[in-house]
Design an enzyme around this catalytic site. Structure first.
Site, PDB file in Angstrom:
ATOM      1  N   GLU A  71       0.851  -1.191   0.000  1.00 23.60           N
ATOM      2  CA  GLU A  71       0.000   0.000   0.000  1.00 23.60           C
ATOM      3  C   GLU A  71       0.881   1.232   0.000  1.00 23.60           C
ATOM      4  OE1 GLU A  71      -2.734  -0.179   3.271  1.00 23.60           O
ATOM      5  OE2 GLU A  71      -3.794  -1.886   2.416  1.00 23.60           O
ATOM      6  N   HIS A 117      -7.502   2.134   1.418  1.00 25.91           N
ATOM      7  CA  HIS A 117      -7.535   1.751   2.836  1.00 25.91           C
ATOM      8  C   HIS A 117      -8.299   2.794   3.664  1.00 25.91           C
ATOM      9  CE1 HIS A 117      -5.264  -0.827   6.008  1.00 25.91           C
ATOM     10  NE2 HIS A 117      -6.450  -0.463   6.453  1.00 25.91           N
TER      11      HIS A 117
HETATM   12  C1  DGY Z   1      -7.231  -1.094  11.373  1.00 23.59           C
HETATM   13  O1  DGY Z   1      -7.503  -0.411  12.369  1.00 23.59           O
HETATM   14  O2  DGY Z   1      -6.618  -2.148  11.436  1.00 23.59           O
HETATM   15  C2  DGY Z   1      -7.710  -0.590  10.067  1.00 23.59           C
HETATM   16  O3  DGY Z   1      -7.190  -1.287   8.996  1.00 23.59           O
HETATM   17  C3  DGY Z   1      -7.432   0.897   9.919  1.00 23.59           C
HETATM   18  O4  DGY Z   1      -8.326   1.368   8.971  1.00 23.59           O
END
Ligand code: DGY
Length: 292
Positions: A240, A259
């Site tokens: 990412e 994301h």
């Molecule tokens: C998390 O809190 O693990 C999420 O992926 C953040 O968006």
């Protein structure tokens, strides 16, 4: 920030991009507490560089960026932010399911590209959610929140645990939509690979709002290009962000968003609060309210 600064000396990385590794290792040198993001790798190297560290507060519910065996070995408590991003992530999952089922990206491209010429009785036909089967892999907090929403759309919901191979095979074979809600661990890395994709119903939709490496992206690209599955909608990728020339991005019927599962004002505010609660508690010698 105010709550932390009221009790401690606080040093903040001031840039939008995460600190380069060498910079992070230098900065943690004198730190007793670390409030980090999922973009920061907390491993033996970082812990070696931070000999005074007594607490790690991850501003995320997923903790695959933290080497928990190492923190445990060194007796450094780690906290995360469970619960507060359940609804935002479940909402985004439904948005991705709907976008893929009703071909929103293609529709937008038609409108912007001048390809929409008339109402067409056969144009952009998609999947009707009522009666369709949603298979949820990982029935934790977020999986259950997605199940409640999907039931509201009339979907039939099935689920399996992340360590139930027989259940996963059954789920893949019967689901019109498969949605991933398990953490990334050694056991779930590439859980959805060639074999799993081949077991999915022809034309089915894959949705991932969990972690990118749970899906083998080469296998996904092949399955999309071959028309083996109908579509994929991903909030998470590996890496990412994906480089602009990553071959996955050229696959058909693919929607990738950056994301944003927890990206609501409410969820991000509460994640920050929980991370601060964890850090302040541990630095004061109390148990973290949300320990991993
Ligand atoms: C998390 O809190 O693990 C999420 O992926 C953040 O968006």
């Amino acid at each position: 920030m105010d709550r932390l600064a009221a009790e401690h000396e606080v040093e903040v990385w001031p840039h939008a991009m995460p600190p380069p590794r060498t910079e992070l290792l230098r900065l943690v040198g004198g730190c007793e507490g670390l409030l980090c993001l999922l973009t920061d790798r907390v491993d033996a190297e970082l812990l070696d560089a931070a000999p005074r560290l007594r607490a790690v507060a991850n501003m995320a519910v997923g903790v695959d960026n933290v080497d928990l065996a190492e923190t445990r070995r060194r007796r450094i408590p780690v906290g995360n932010t469970p619960g507060v991003l359940t609804d935002s992530t479940a909402d985004l999952t439904m948005a991705l399911i709907l976008a893929a089922a009703r071909r929103l990206v293609e529709g937008r491209e038609q409108v912007l590209g001048g390809g929409w010429r008339t109402w067409d009785p056969m144009g952009l036909l998609g999947l009707e959610l009522r009666g369709a089967v949603l298979g949820i892999v990982g029935m934790g907090r977020i999986g259950r929140a997605v199940a409640r929403r999907a039931a509201g759309f009339g979907m039939r919901v099935d689920w399996c645990g992340r360590d139930d191979p027989a259940g996963l095979d059954r789920l893949l074979a019967e689901s019109d939509v498969v949605s991933l809600h398990c953490p990334l661990t050694a056991a779930t890395r590439h859980l959805i690979g060639r074999d799993a994709l081949a077991r999915m119903k022809p034309g089915a939709i894959l949705v991932n709002t969990a972690r990118g490496p749970i899906v083998d992206q080469d296998a996904l690209r092949e399955a999309l290009r071959a028309g083996r599955i109908g579509a994929a909608a991903l909030d998470v990728t590996d890496p990412e962000p994906l480089p602009a020339d990553d071959p996955l991005l050229a696959a058909p019927n693919l929607l990738v968003v950056p994301h944003i599962g927890s990206a609501t004002h409410t969820a991000r505010g509460r994640m920050a609060d929980l991370a601060v609660d964890n850090l302040l508690a541990a630095l004061a010698g109390r148990p973290m309210p949300h320990p991993v």
